[in-house]
Every structure is written in structure tokens, then in C-alpha cells.
Design a protein around this motif. Structure first.
Motif, PDB file in Angstrom:
ATOM      1  N   HIS A   1       0.808  -1.219   0.000  1.00 45.14           N
ATOM      2  CA  HIS A   1       0.000   0.000   0.000  1.00 45.14           C
ATOM      3  C   HIS A   1       0.845   1.275   0.000  1.00 45.14           C
ATOM      4  CE1 HIS A   1      -3.025  -2.988   1.494  1.00 45.14           C
ATOM      5  NE2 HIS A   1      -3.705  -2.374   0.555  1.00 45.14           N
ATOM      6  N   GLY A   2       1.971   1.214  -0.716  1.00 45.14           N
ATOM      7  CA  GLY A   2       2.741   2.429  -0.934  1.00 45.14           C
ATOM      8  C   GLY A   2       2.075   3.302  -1.992  1.00 45.14           C
ATOM      9  N   HIS A   3       2.219   4.611  -1.881  1.00 44.22           N
ATOM     10  CA  HIS A   3       1.629   5.531  -2.845  1.00 44.22           C
ATOM     11  C   HIS A   3       2.434   6.827  -2.875  1.00 44.22           C
ATOM     12  CE1 HIS A   3      -0.355   5.846   1.066  1.00 44.22           C
ATOM     13  NE2 HIS A   3      -0.474   7.144   0.837  1.00 44.22           N
ATOM     14  N   LEU A   4       2.144   7.645  -3.853  1.00 43.83           N
ATOM     15  CA  LEU A   4       2.939   8.844  -4.137  1.00 43.83           C
ATOM     16  C   LEU A   4       2.327  10.074  -3.480  1.00 43.83           C
ATOM     17  CD1 LEU A   4       5.212  10.301  -5.757  1.00 43.83           C
ATOM     18  CD2 LEU A   4       3.593  10.392  -7.678  1.00 43.83           C
ATOM     19  N   VAL A   5       3.181  10.894  -2.872  1.00 43.49           N
ATOM     20  CA  VAL A   5       2.757  12.184  -2.336  1.00 43.49           C
ATOM     21  C   VAL A   5       3.494  13.288  -3.094  1.00 43.49           C
ATOM     22  CG1 VAL A   5       2.601  13.673  -0.302  1.00 43.49           C
ATOM     23  CG2 VAL A   5       2.373  11.185  -0.049  1.00 43.49           C
ATOM     24  N   LEU A   6       2.729  14.171  -3.736  1.00 39.75           N
ATOM     25  CA  LEU A   6       3.305  15.302  -4.450  1.00 39.75           C
ATOM     26  C   LEU A   6       3.374  16.504  -3.517  1.00 39.75           C
ATOM     27  CD1 LEU A   6       1.472  15.062  -7.905  1.00 39.75           C
ATOM     28  CD2 LEU A   6       3.740  14.190  -7.284  1.00 39.75           C
ATOM     29  N   ARG A   7       4.602  17.022  -3.297  1.00 35.75           N
ATOM     30  CA  ARG A   7       4.772  18.145  -2.385  1.00 35.75           C
ATOM     31  C   ARG A   7       5.507  19.313  -3.030  1.00 35.75           C
ATOM     32  NH1 ARG A   7       9.833  19.712  -1.285  1.00 35.75           N
ATOM     33  NH2 ARG A   7       9.702  19.696   0.991  1.00 35.75           N
ATOM     34  N   GLY A   8       5.702  19.230  -4.380  1.00 32.54           N
ATOM     35  CA  GLY A   8       6.468  20.261  -5.055  1.00 32.54           C
ATOM     36  C   GLY A   8       7.951  20.110  -4.749  1.00 32.54           C
ATOM     37  N   GLY A   9       8.759  20.966  -5.368  1.00 29.35           N
ATOM     38  CA  GLY A   9      10.190  20.907  -5.113  1.00 29.35           C
ATOM     39  C   GLY A   9      10.964  21.856  -5.986  1.00 29.35           C
ATOM     40  N   ALA A  10      12.161  22.224  -5.526  1.00 25.22           N
ATOM     41  CA  ALA A  10      13.037  23.142  -6.267  1.00 25.22           C
ATOM     42  C   ALA A  10      12.327  24.460  -6.564  1.00 25.22           C
ATOM     43  CB  ALA A  10      13.546  22.493  -7.547  1.00 25.22           C
ATOM     44  N   GLY A  11      11.518  24.899  -5.608  1.00 26.50           N
ATOM     45  CA  GLY A  11      10.834  26.170  -5.769  1.00 26.50           C
ATOM     46  C   GLY A  11       9.651  26.149  -6.710  1.00 26.50           C
ATOM     47  N   ARG A  12       9.190  24.950  -7.085  1.00 24.40           N
ATOM     48  CA  ARG A  12       8.074  24.851  -8.032  1.00 24.40           C
ATOM     49  C   ARG A  12       7.000  23.923  -7.468  1.00 24.40           C
ATOM     50  NH1 ARG A  12      12.532  23.803 -11.002  1.00 24.40           N
ATOM     51  NH2 ARG A  12      11.958  21.592 -11.157  1.00 24.40           N
ATOM     52  N   PRO A  13       5.733  24.268  -7.654  1.00 23.97           N
ATOM     53  CA  PRO A  13       4.656  23.360  -7.241  1.00 23.97           C
ATOM     54  C   PRO A  13       4.457  22.242  -8.251  1.00 23.97           C
ATOM     55  CG  PRO A  13       3.722  25.357  -8.177  1.00 23.97           C
ATOM     56  CD  PRO A  13       5.218  25.554  -8.161  1.00 23.97           C
TER      57      PRO A  13
END
Length: 363
Positions: free
Chosen positions: A230-242
Motif C-alpha cells: 500500500h505504498g503511494h505517491l505524495v506530491l509536495r512540489g520541489g526546487a521552488g516549483r509546485p
């Protein structure tokens, strides 16, 4: 003959004895009510990820816990809101005790519960477990970040959802640990915005692993895991970009499908997605809600950093000057804003979430 300690402990000041997990659990045992709450929370999160439950997972709460009194006030309020919005949203309280630091700083409630550099870690662990017990006995599922690989032996029976952070998704240690956790695990994209590292982590954690760790009795052990499905992806932005926008979400969805993984995405409304400005979290959430309303099916949840009061505060030398219910790490939205955000999310997505349920198994 013992080896010369100067060859291996030259920079160690001291070794302190830590109570074994089983001893702290015996002192603070899991009640029947708490066990029921944790099991129900885990089953509900699995249902969201497996698409048998059409609701959105919402991990919401303080950036970090430093005041259990204020956080219990928050938990009671969230519990009431969870019941009100249960038809559309699965609310899980964010209870983060460990804070990764880029350089130095307060490492969290377990490491330094008195925020005075006394580092009374055993007391911090006991207090953390007591708080999680209180939350579970309230009937509210809890989420946390797994940072120290030993901590889950002390607290893992009280957690319903776990995050692996942006700084540790590439870590073999944390991928191995996640493979043995009893909760669903969200892996955040890297701090530079790279999604592939998190996808590789999901794949790795789904496989069995063998590694060194400690048992519930505090003994060094070879831990063998079955893998976490039950692993899944979390999008949190990065490198100053959403990366919460529809194009970024679609690209992440396609990357998951190419990796033969379920296209399950949680959007973190904080961190780089809001440029760490709490007043932008409602804008991020509104955009995500609109994507779901308009037919997106890969977004299964969101994360929000929220506390009783808005903003954040430095840790003063005189701790009596701390503002009640205000974060000492990342800035949060306040409770009134949280209520408004979640009610609007439920209203915007209700019809779309029911359509998801109607088509489950036919996609």
C-alpha cells in the motif's frame, strides 16, 4: 578481549540506556478502544487506496507537535469535523513527533520534549505514545512521519498512515523500514521535485527485505519483512516549483502506470506546493478539488498543515511565552480556515467521489 573503545567510540560522549519497546508498551498499553480505532483507520485508508471507499483521504494537523494540551484540543475539534464530513472525507490527524533538519534545529517532541536541549528521549517517547493513545481512544486515526527507524517499534501500533519524507524517500533504510510497516505508506517526491525517486521507493518497499533493527525486546535483530503493498505517491512540489497542477498530476499518474503501480496520488498542500505560505494552502486545495470535480481519478487524498492558530513562532528561551496552539516549525492555517477548506472540499467533490464508486472495478 574487548576491542579498544578509542578505535570505535572516539567521538561518543556517552551511551544512555533506553527502555525496550515492550517495557514502554507495557507501561502504556494499547486499550481495546484504541486498537479498534487504529484498525478501523488502517482499513479505511486501504479502502481509499484500493478504490472500495470513494472518500478522499485527508491528512491534516500541525506541522509538528510540541504541546500535547493544544494538540488534544485540536484532535477533539477534528474528531467532530470528521463525523460531520464522513460521507466524503476520511480525516486522519497529522501527529508528527520527529522533524528532519536541513542543518540544525529542534528535532521534535521525541528527541527534545522540553525544548531545552535536555534531549530526554525516553520521556519524549513515553509522552508521544501517551498522546497517540489519547487520540486513538477518541476514535480518530493518526498519521505520522517515520524518520527514526527504531521509533516504529515503540509507536507503530497506534498509527494508521505513515509518510516517508522528501529527504528520506531515496534512503534504503527507510524503504526497508516501510516494507515492514503495518500501515499504508505515502512516499513524498524528492526536495528537487523528482518523482522517480518516490516511485522507486514504492516499488522497493513493496518487496520483502532483510535488515538489521531492534525487536520489541530491544535486542539487535535481523528483521525480515513481507513487503508493503500500500505504498503511494505524495506530491509536495520541489526546487521552488509546485506540482499539484493538472499537468504535473497527469505526468505523475503516467509515471506510476508505466511502473505498473496503482495511480494513487496524495497532494500535499503545503511545502513547495504553497511556497511554505499557509495562506496559499486553500488555493492549492481549491485547485485539487476542481480537478477531482472535473473527472480526475488519480488523486486519492490531500495533506494540510493546520493548527489552532495561524502562522508559526520561534522557540523562545522562556517557554511560557509560547503562543498556545501555534506551530514552532512550518507555518499553518488556523482552525477556522481548516474548517472552511474541508467543508468546501467535501462540497466540491461529493458528486465526483460518488461517480468514482459507481465505476469502481470498471476502469
Amino acid at each position: 578481549m574487548d576491542s579498544d573503545s578509542s578505535l570505535e567510540d572516539g567521538r561518543i560522549e556517552s551511551f544512555g540506556v533506553m527502555a525496550a519497546p515492550v517495557d514502554i508498551k507495557n507501561d502504556l498499553p494499547l486499550s481495546a478502544a484504541a486498537a479498534h480505532s487504529v484498525n478501523d483507520g488502517r482499513a479505511a485508508v486501504r479502502g481509499v487506496l484500493e478504490r472500495s471507499d470513494p472518500r478522499l483521504l485527508v491528512v491534516v494537523g500541525p506541522c509538528s507537535m510540541h504541546d500535547p494540551v493544544a494538540c488534544m484540543v485540536y484532535a477533539r475539534r477534528l474528531h467532530g469535523l470528521a463525523a460531520e464530513l464522513a460521507g466524503s472525507l476520511l480525516l486522519v490527524m497529522r501527529v508528527y513527533f520527529e522533524k528532519p533538519r536541513t542543518t540544525t534545529g529542534w528535532k521534535g517532541y521525541i528527541n527534545d520534549p522540553f525544548m531545552d536541549d535536555s534531549f530526554r528521549i525516553e520521556e519524549g517517547m513515553r509522552r508521544a505514545r501517551r498522546f497517540l493513545l489519547d487520540v486513538a481512544e477518541l476514535g480518530l486515526p493518526a498519521a505520522t512521519e517515520a524518520l527514526d527507524p527504531i521509533s516504529p517499534q515503540y509507536l507503530g501500533d497506534l498509527v494508521s498512515w505513515t509518510a516517508i519524507g522528501a529527504r528520506t524517500s531515496e534512503s534504503q533504510t527507510h524503504r526497508e523500514m516501510a516494507s515492514g510497516l503495518s500501515t499504508p505508506v505515502g512516499f513524498k517526491n524528492a526536495t528537487d521535485g523528482d518523482v522517480d525517486a518516490a516511485i522507486n521507493a514504492i516499488i522497493s518497499a513493496s518487496r520483502p527485505h532483510s535488515f538489521l533493527g531492534i525487536s520489541r525486546y530491544g535486542r539487535s535483530s535481523i528483521i525480515r519483512t513481507r513487503g508493503n503493498p500500500h505504498g503511494h505517491l505524495v506530491l509536495r512540489g520541489g526546487a521552488g516549483r509546485p506540482n499539484y497542477d493538472s499537468v504535473s498530476v497527469k505526468l505523475a499518474e503516467q509515471s506510476l502506470i508505466r511502473a505498473a503501480l496503482p495511480p494513487n496520488i496524495v497532494v500535499d498542500c503545503s511545502h513547495a506546493n504553497s511556497f511554505k505560505k499557509p495562506e496559499m494552502q486553500p488555493l492549492v486545495l481549491a485547485d485539487v478539488a476542481a480537478q477531482i470535480r472535473d473527472g480526475n481519478r488519480s488523486i486519492v487524498g490531500v495533506m494540510i498543515e493546520s493548527h489552532l492558530e495561524a502562522g508559526n513562532q520561534p522557540i523562545p528561551k522562556d517557554l511560557s511565552q509560547l503562543r498556545h496552539g501555534c506551530s514552532v516549525t512550518d507555518a499553518c492555517v488556523d482552525w477556522a480556515t481548516t474548517e472552511r477548506m474541508l467543508r468546501e472540499l467535501a462540497a466540491t467533490t461529493a458528486d465526483a467521489l460518488q461517480r468514482r464508486l459507481a465505476t469502481a472495478g470498471r476502469e
